[in-house]
Every structure is written in C-alpha cells, then in structure tokens.
Design a protein around this motif. Sequence first.
Motif, PDB file in Angstrom:
ATOM      1  N   ASP A 182      12.411 -21.402  25.504  1.00 45.31           N
ATOM      2  CA  ASP A 182      12.074 -19.986  25.578  1.00 45.31           C
ATOM      3  C   ASP A 182      12.815 -19.214  24.493  1.00 45.31           C
ATOM      4  O   ASP A 182      13.927 -19.580  24.106  1.00 45.31           O
ATOM      5  CB  ASP A 182      12.470 -19.408  26.938  1.00 45.31           C
ATOM      6  CG  ASP A 182      11.562 -19.887  28.062  1.00 45.31           C
ATOM      7  OD1 ASP A 182      10.986 -20.972  27.932  1.00 45.31           O
ATOM      8  OD2 ASP A 182      11.442 -19.167  29.062  1.00 45.31           O
ATOM      9  N   VAL A 183      12.196 -18.156  24.008  1.00 46.74           N
ATOM     10  CA  VAL A 183      12.887 -17.184  23.161  1.00 46.74           C
ATOM     11  C   VAL A 183      12.757 -15.835  23.858  1.00 46.74           C
ATOM     12  O   VAL A 183      11.673 -15.249  23.920  1.00 46.74           O
ATOM     13  CB  VAL A 183      12.288 -17.110  21.741  1.00 46.74           C
ATOM     14  CG1 VAL A 183      13.132 -16.155  20.886  1.00 46.74           C
ATOM     15  CG2 VAL A 183      12.238 -18.486  21.091  1.00 46.74           C
ATOM     16  N   VAL A 184      13.855 -15.383  24.401  1.00 40.85           N
ATOM     17  CA  VAL A 184      13.897 -14.081  25.066  1.00 40.85           C
ATOM     18  C   VAL A 184      14.180 -13.022  24.005  1.00 40.85           C
ATOM     19  O   VAL A 184      15.154 -13.124  23.253  1.00 40.85           O
ATOM     20  CB  VAL A 184      14.994 -14.061  26.147  1.00 40.85           C
ATOM     21  CG1 VAL A 184      15.201 -12.656  26.685  1.00 40.85           C
ATOM     22  CG2 VAL A 184      14.646 -15.035  27.272  1.00 40.85           C
ATOM     23  N   ILE A 197      16.993 -14.597  21.660  1.00 40.01           N
ATOM     24  CA  ILE A 197      17.892 -15.590  22.254  1.00 40.01           C
ATOM     25  C   ILE A 197      17.093 -16.837  22.605  1.00 40.01           C
ATOM     26  O   ILE A 197      16.161 -16.775  23.417  1.00 40.01           O
ATOM     27  CB  ILE A 197      18.565 -15.041  23.527  1.00 40.01           C
ATOM     28  CG1 ILE A 197      19.261 -13.710  23.227  1.00 40.01           C
ATOM     29  CG2 ILE A 197      19.559 -16.052  24.102  1.00 40.01           C
ATOM     30  CD1 ILE A 197      19.626 -12.929  24.480  1.00 40.01           C
ATOM     31  N   THR A 198      17.437 -17.971  22.013  1.00 39.00           N
ATOM     32  CA  THR A 198      16.793 -19.221  22.384  1.00 39.00           C
ATOM     33  C   THR A 198      17.525 -19.789  23.597  1.00 39.00           C
ATOM     34  O   THR A 198      18.753 -19.876  23.615  1.00 39.00           O
ATOM     35  CB  THR A 198      16.826 -20.239  21.237  1.00 39.00           C
ATOM     36  OG1 THR A 198      18.174 -20.564  20.903  1.00 39.00           O
ATOM     37  CG2 THR A 198      16.126 -19.679  20.005  1.00 39.00           C
ATOM     38  N   VAL A 199      16.756 -20.173  24.596  1.00 35.28           N
ATOM     39  CA  VAL A 199      17.356 -20.603  25.866  1.00 35.28           C
ATOM     40  C   VAL A 199      16.330 -21.434  26.628  1.00 35.28           C
ATOM     41  O   VAL A 199      15.131 -21.263  26.444  1.00 35.28           O
ATOM     42  CB  VAL A 199      17.803 -19.366  26.682  1.00 35.28           C
ATOM     43  CG1 VAL A 199      16.631 -18.482  27.030  1.00 35.28           C
ATOM     44  CG2 VAL A 199      18.582 -19.755  27.927  1.00 35.28           C
ATOM     45  N   PRO A 247      16.618 -18.792  31.399  1.00 32.54           N
ATOM     46  CA  PRO A 247      15.989 -17.694  30.652  1.00 32.54           C
ATOM     47  C   PRO A 247      15.903 -16.392  31.447  1.00 32.54           C
ATOM     48  O   PRO A 247      16.215 -15.318  30.929  1.00 32.54           O
ATOM     49  CB  PRO A 247      14.595 -18.247  30.332  1.00 32.54           C
ATOM     50  CG  PRO A 247      14.796 -19.716  30.264  1.00 32.54           C
ATOM     51  CD  PRO A 247      15.791 -20.027  31.342  1.00 32.54           C
ATOM     52  N   SER A 248      15.511 -16.466  32.717  1.00 34.82           N
ATOM     53  CA  SER A 248      15.442 -15.246  33.528  1.00 34.82           C
ATOM     54  C   SER A 248      16.826 -14.652  33.756  1.00 34.82           C
ATOM     55  O   SER A 248      16.994 -13.426  33.792  1.00 34.82           O
ATOM     56  CB  SER A 248      14.779 -15.553  34.876  1.00 34.82           C
ATOM     57  OG  SER A 248      13.416 -15.876  34.696  1.00 34.82           O
ATOM     58  N   ARG A 280       8.847 -12.607  25.865  1.00 38.63           N
ATOM     59  CA  ARG A 280       9.385 -13.916  26.254  1.00 38.63           C
ATOM     60  C   ARG A 280       8.476 -14.939  25.602  1.00 38.63           C
ATOM     61  O   ARG A 280       7.360 -15.185  26.058  1.00 38.63           O
ATOM     62  CB  ARG A 280       9.426 -14.078  27.771  1.00 38.63           C
ATOM     63  CG  ARG A 280      10.050 -15.385  28.222  1.00 38.63           C
ATOM     64  CD  ARG A 280      10.385 -15.378  29.706  1.00 38.63           C
ATOM     65  NE  ARG A 280      10.852 -16.679  30.145  1.00 38.63           N
ATOM     66  CZ  ARG A 280      11.354 -16.905  31.356  1.00 38.63           C
ATOM     67  NH1 ARG A 280      11.433 -15.916  32.246  1.00 38.63           N
ATOM     68  NH2 ARG A 280      11.759 -18.111  31.694  1.00 38.63           N
ATOM     69  N   CYS A 281       8.944 -15.534  24.510  1.00 39.25           N
ATOM     70  CA  CYS A 281       8.113 -16.393  23.678  1.00 39.25           C
ATOM     71  C   CYS A 281       8.380 -17.862  23.952  1.00 39.25           C
ATOM     72  O   CYS A 281       9.348 -18.228  24.618  1.00 39.25           O
ATOM     73  CB  CYS A 281       8.369 -16.082  22.200  1.00 39.25           C
ATOM     74  SG  CYS A 281       8.089 -14.349  21.766  1.00 39.25           S
TER      75      CYS A 281
END
Length: 311
Positions: A287-289, A213-215, A228-229, A245-246
């Motif tokens: 972020d990428v979760v 998920i991109t966020v 993101p969190s 978490r990227c």
Amino acid sequence: MDPGATPGLDGAGAVPLSVWVTAQTSPAAQRKGRYVTDSTAHPAKMLPAVAAHAICHYTCPGDLVFDPMAGSGTTLVEAIDAGRRAVGVEYEPHWADVARANLELARERGQDVDGEVVRGDARQLPHLLPEKYRGQVALVVTSPPYGPSLHGQVVTAATDSPDGKVHKYHHRYGNALDRGNLANVGHHRLLAGFTRILAGCAAVLRPGGHVAITVRPWREYSELIDLPSQIIACGRAAGLVPVERCVALLARVADAGLVARGSFFQRDFIRKQREKGLPLHLIAHEDVVVLRKVVEPVTASAAGGGSGEQA
C-alpha cells in the motif's frame, strides 16, 4: 486524482485507489549502477520505482523532497535524479553514511541538485532540521520499519553454510538492544513514534504538501495486522488528511497476469503456511498511503479586508 481533493476515509467520500506499475524490472536492475554496493545490505530498501513515481506525481522540478527515515537514501537519490532537492534524516550512523555515498554517486552522474543527510532520531524533527526547511517540503516519501520476517538475504550453499542449513543475514536494523530504534520497539510504541514523526513532517511541509508512506499488512501468529489503516490513523492524529490509498506493484505485469518477485523468506513462509492449511499467496504489492497538509484559509484581515477564501 485531483491533488487538492481531501475526501474522507468512510461514507460516500471513500479515498480513491490507484495502481502504480513499479516492478516491471527487478529491484536489482532498478538499482544497478545508481547505488553503491553497500546499499544491498539494508533490510528494508524501498523500491526505487515506487519513490520515483511518487516524486514525479506529487512534485515539480526544483521542489524539496524529504525522507525522515532515509535508510540507504533511495528517496533522496530518486529525488535528485528527477531534478528535485532532497533532505533526509537517518537514525543509524552506518546507513546515514551509505545514503551520503549514494548522493555522491548521483552527483558523479552529473546531478547538480542539493541533497543532504542529517543523522538523528526523526522523532525529534523540530530540533534536527535547519530552520530553512520549515514549511518548504513539497513531498515526504518514507516507510515505517518492518520486522525481520520480510527482509534479509540467505546463504544455502555448502561452501557458505557448512551445516547445510539456510542462514539469514542483513535482516535486522542495527543493534537489537537499541530501544531508541523504532524497529526494535513494540507495535504500539512504533505507532506512537511514527505519529510523532508525522507531526514533525507536518511542520516542515508546505501548505498542500503531500506525504507518501509505503506500508503493508503483516501476520502475527497467523492474525493479519492492518498496518496501513493504523498508519492512516497516525496521520490523522498528526493533523494530516488522507487523500489516496494506492497500490504499488511488487510484481511484474505480464500478458498472463502478475509475476511475483517474492523473496526467499516470503516464498518459504507461504509454503509453510499452505502446508498448515492457510491459503496464503505471495505478496504482489504494498500500500501507499498518501496524506496531505491542509491549506489554511485566508482570513478577511489577512486578505486586506475582503471575504475569506481558500488559499
């Protein structure tokens, strides 16, 4: 990172962080010749290189990739260009048509891989997708909708803007009065709806399958909202396990550092905030979760009488 690992978010088992170099070329260059021109009007296009990186890292050729909020079809195009099958759900009829046009363009490039777009509300996934997809998806790549502050295009030239002012367009999702669209509901309803979507994704994921998920965070009245969190919490509530978490770069890596590719609105926002004394900087990443569907253990009876073990 080992895709099979399932560390926690706190304590000694912190989720590993990795950096994806995904903006060495501009968004326009990444899409040129590969997407229909109508795609540029979408208010929140995912960077093609971000979707491509996730697909190449978490899947193999022939695997099935799914996007429950497909938009103009970036995830689907990158999937079939990489030799993966693809299916997407899109709420707005116009964008469902654009996504289908992008799939058709990919087929004209010679990509003979299954790709399908289903029109509907992703919160109703169990009733939308054909049964053949249940438990078959290797990877979900998607993004929740953002507000209009980060997206859109502008006209500033006198010929296009007679009053000499900056005008924004293509910055909203559909009809702002459509409360069925997650982009038009409040923050808490967005999180509740996205949790339902992730629960539906868990049902179509195969055991061990991943969700990327991109966020990114955003500011509301100068207060930072850690979306993101919150999305990680949504994933946990949907029965998924956070594993990474990227950082997906939205800036080019150069010898002297990062070269930001901020939009007009981002640059304008940062300038105004700095004038007010807030030391903000242009967004250089999102972020990428990454979440994972738990692999169910094999019981003794299912294994034919032996001791149970992890599948």
